[in-house]
Motif scaffolding. Sequence first.
Motif, mmCIF file in Angstrom:
data_model
loop_
_atom_site.group_PDB
_atom_site.id
_atom_site.type_symbol
_atom_site.label_atom_id
_atom_site.label_comp_id
_atom_site.label_asym_id
_atom_site.label_seq_id
_atom_site.Cartn_x
_atom_site.Cartn_y
_atom_site.Cartn_z
ATOM 1 N N THR A 1 0.760 -1.133 0.030
ATOM 2 C CA THR A 1 -0.125 0.223 -0.032
ATOM 3 C C THR A 1 0.904 1.160 -0.188
ATOM 4 O O THR A 1 0.487 2.372 -0.606
ATOM 5 N N ILE A 2 2.087 1.295 0.694
ATOM 6 C CA ILE A 2 3.031 2.344 0.631
ATOM 7 C C ILE A 2 3.397 2.492 -0.809
ATOM 8 O O ILE A 2 3.617 3.797 -0.983
ATOM 9 N N GLY A 3 3.561 1.293 -1.337
ATOM 10 C CA GLY A 3 4.191 1.621 -2.742
ATOM 11 C C GLY A 3 3.259 2.003 -3.591
ATOM 12 O O GLY A 3 3.331 2.996 -4.526
ATOM 13 N N LEU A 4 1.863 1.855 -3.498
ATOM 14 C CA LEU A 4 0.785 2.302 -4.352
ATOM 15 C C LEU A 4 0.661 3.664 -4.068
ATOM 16 O O LEU A 4 0.444 4.658 -5.187
ATOM 17 N N VAL A 5 0.613 4.160 -2.858
ATOM 18 C CA VAL A 5 0.204 5.473 -2.207
ATOM 19 C C VAL A 5 1.511 6.489 -2.923
ATOM 20 O O VAL A 5 1.227 7.460 -3.394
ATOM 21 N N THR A 6 2.716 5.911 -2.908
ATOM 22 C CA THR A 6 3.789 6.691 -3.254
ATOM 23 C C THR A 6 3.686 6.876 -4.769
ATOM 24 O O THR A 6 3.624 7.984 -5.330
ATOM 25 N N LEU A 7 3.376 5.823 -5.459
ATOM 26 C CA LEU A 7 3.144 6.086 -6.812
ATOM 27 C C LEU A 7 2.235 7.131 -7.301
ATOM 28 O O LEU A 7 2.368 7.862 -8.078
ATOM 29 N N SER A 8 0.903 6.905 -6.559
ATOM 30 C CA SER A 8 -0.057 7.819 -6.644
ATOM 31 C C SER A 8 0.311 9.257 -6.438
ATOM 32 O O SER A 8 0.117 10.186 -7.205
ATOM 33 N N ALA A 9 1.180 9.316 -5.490
ATOM 34 C CA ALA A 9 1.651 10.532 -5.216
ATOM 35 C C ALA A 9 2.406 11.290 -5.934
ATOM 36 O O ALA A 9 2.403 12.561 -6.548
ATOM 37 N N ILE A 10 3.170 10.526 -6.730
ATOM 38 C CA ILE A 10 4.051 10.817 -7.831
ATOM 39 C C ILE A 10 3.478 11.468 -9.085
ATOM 40 O O ILE A 10 3.598 12.350 -9.748
ATOM 41 N N LEU A 11 2.301 10.516 -9.381
ATOM 42 C CA LEU A 11 1.486 10.908 -10.229
ATOM 43 C C LEU A 11 0.743 12.139 -10.279
ATOM 44 O O LEU A 11 0.269 12.648 -11.270
ATOM 45 N N ILE A 12 0.705 12.595 -9.228
ATOM 46 C CA ILE A 12 -0.349 13.902 -8.910
ATOM 47 C C ILE A 12 0.586 15.120 -9.850
ATOM 48 O O ILE A 12 -0.283 15.840 -10.358
ATOM 49 N N PHE A 13 1.640 15.136 -9.924
ATOM 50 C CA PHE A 13 2.204 16.026 -10.634
ATOM 51 C C PHE A 13 1.854 16.030 -12.177
ATOM 52 O O PHE A 13 1.418 17.135 -12.649
ATOM 53 N N PRO A 14 2.211 14.959 -12.987
ATOM 54 C CA PRO A 14 1.784 15.088 -14.308
ATOM 55 C C PRO A 14 0.153 15.217 -14.428
ATOM 56 O O PRO A 14 -0.361 15.635 -15.485
ATOM 57 N N LEU A 15 -0.587 14.841 -13.383
ATOM 58 C CA LEU A 15 -2.042 14.852 -13.291
ATOM 59 C C LEU A 15 -2.523 16.301 -13.387
ATOM 60 O O LEU A 15 -3.162 16.708 -14.086
ATOM 61 N N THR A 16 -1.782 17.059 -12.583
ATOM 62 C CA THR A 16 -2.211 18.245 -12.306
ATOM 63 C C THR A 16 -1.764 19.275 -13.271
ATOM 64 O O THR A 16 -2.288 20.218 -13.863
ATOM 65 N N ASN A 17 -0.535 18.833 -13.893
ATOM 66 C CA ASN A 17 -0.307 19.715 -15.260
ATOM 67 C C ASN A 17 -1.296 19.487 -16.368
ATOM 68 O O ASN A 17 -1.488 20.326 -17.195
ATOM 69 N N SER A 18 -1.620 18.008 -16.332
ATOM 70 C CA SER A 18 -2.549 17.720 -17.788
ATOM 71 C C SER A 18 -3.724 18.555 -17.459
ATOM 72 O O SER A 18 -4.436 18.939 -18.267
ATOM 73 N N ILE A 19 -4.092 18.577 -16.252
ATOM 74 C CA ILE A 19 -5.666 19.266 -16.247
ATOM 75 C C ILE A 19 -5.257 20.856 -16.206
ATOM 76 O O ILE A 19 -6.147 21.540 -16.962
ATOM 77 N N LYS A 20 -4.304 21.589 -15.749
ATOM 78 C CA LYS A 20 -4.004 23.018 -16.085
ATOM 79 C C LYS A 20 -3.899 23.352 -17.571
ATOM 80 O O LYS A 20 -4.499 24.143 -17.951
ATOM 81 N N LYS A 21 -3.421 22.312 -18.166
ATOM 82 C CA LYS A 21 -3.138 22.488 -19.827
ATOM 83 C C LYS A 21 -4.402 21.933 -20.601
ATOM 84 O O LYS A 21 -4.568 22.067 -21.823
ATOM 85 N N ALA A 22 -5.491 21.312 -19.930
ATOM 86 C CA ALA A 22 -6.704 21.074 -20.337
ATOM 87 C C ALA A 22 -6.468 20.081 -21.203
ATOM 88 O O ALA A 22 -7.022 19.837 -22.457
ATOM 89 N N LYS A 23 -5.604 19.102 -21.141
ATOM 90 C CA LYS A 23 -5.476 17.664 -22.051
ATOM 91 C C LYS A 23 -6.424 16.799 -21.828
ATOM 92 O O LYS A 23 -6.624 16.122 -20.781
ATOM 93 N N LYS A 24 -7.102 16.461 -22.750
ATOM 94 C CA LYS A 24 -8.226 15.650 -22.616
ATOM 95 C C LYS A 24 -7.932 14.209 -22.261
ATOM 96 O O LYS A 24 -8.345 13.621 -21.449
ATOM 97 N N ILE A 25 -7.012 13.564 -23.212
ATOM 98 C CA ILE A 25 -6.653 12.108 -22.997
ATOM 99 C C ILE A 25 -5.688 12.036 -21.662
ATOM 100 O O ILE A 25 -6.039 11.065 -20.889
ATOM 101 N N LYS A 26 -4.733 12.780 -21.514
ATOM 102 C CA LYS A 26 -4.083 12.742 -20.255
ATOM 103 C C LYS A 26 -4.516 12.888 -19.150
ATOM 104 O O LYS A 26 -4.281 12.238 -18.047
ATOM 105 N N SER A 27 -5.445 13.862 -18.982
ATOM 106 C CA SER A 27 -6.203 14.211 -17.628
ATOM 107 C C SER A 27 -6.838 12.989 -17.260
ATOM 108 O O SER A 27 -7.309 12.595 -15.944
#
Length: 339
Positions: free
Chosen positions: A237-263
């Motif tokens: 679970t720590i590994g999954l949560v860590t990976l989830s935390a790392i992916l927040i950065f590309p997720l936030t960036n794709s939302i900010k740029k309104a990327k349809k597929i990536k978001s």
Amino acid sequence: MLYVVLFFLMVSLLLYVILAGADFGAGIIELFSSKQNQEITKKTVYRVIGPVWEANHIWVIIMVVILWVGFPKFYNVLVVYLHIPLTLILLGITMRGVSFVFRHYDAFKDKSQIVYDWMFRVSSLLTPLFLGITFGATIYGEIIITDNYTSLSFYDLFIAPWLNVFCISVGLFFTALCAFLASTLLIGEAKSNERALFVKKARVSNVVVIILGFLVLSYGFINNISFVTDFIKNPYTIGLVTLSAILIFPLTNSIKKAKKIKSRFFAGIQVVLILLAALIVHYPNLLITSKTSLSIIATASSDKVISVLGMSLIIGGLVILPGLFHLFKSFKMIKVLER
């Protein structure tokens, strides 16, 4: 064949959380919007979700059938001791369906449309709230399984296991997650001049999900709730949560740029990681009671029943999945297929 049945159960759960979660979240976004933005959201939701909203409930029906037929004891504990929140969920789904139909297809438009709008928004909020509360009750550890119902009060047996701070906080977390899924979905469906609204909603709801997730874990750790303490100690679970935390950065960036597929991709991955982390903590003991944990595998039906159920799910999957894929593709819900 048992693991085939479990696979369909977990996939149905995941798809219901993602698809129906986005469905519920659309009403939540509409509820927490200004009057002008409510009209924009209402039109967008109708155009996007209108053709496919009923299809989302197929996953919860599959889950109920699998539990009822394949794991009757597990199913029995859920529907007996958590019958109040489950009943409220069914009422919420019904109210939401009725209001969605009448506010869009009513032949005569009058002030009753205001009632339908509020029914849709409120039921969209309360239904995922009680879904999260129900899940919280299965991991909180306060369900008392007994054959002597007269020895305990109605409150102790049927209310206390779910009406508490921890379960409500889990419900709020799932509600925020639904709003996040919906706003992320609508980024790719809104008109270009309206897209900024859903980008803002997605960014805000993403922050709320992170805060509520932290509060749920903090409260559970402080109060020594076994699910949370084991969650924190489990390396997977720590590994999954860590990976989830790392992916927040590309997720936030794709939302900010309104990327349809990536978001959508990163939002879906976030949900998968969160759900997997929650399920593997005590697997196969998916229900924690006051005295022990209830293993879903130990409550399985006979081998013959599981075999028939597994074959039925495989055949049904071969029939249903292509049809659903075609449905989403026809209404351009799968952006990755578009040029």
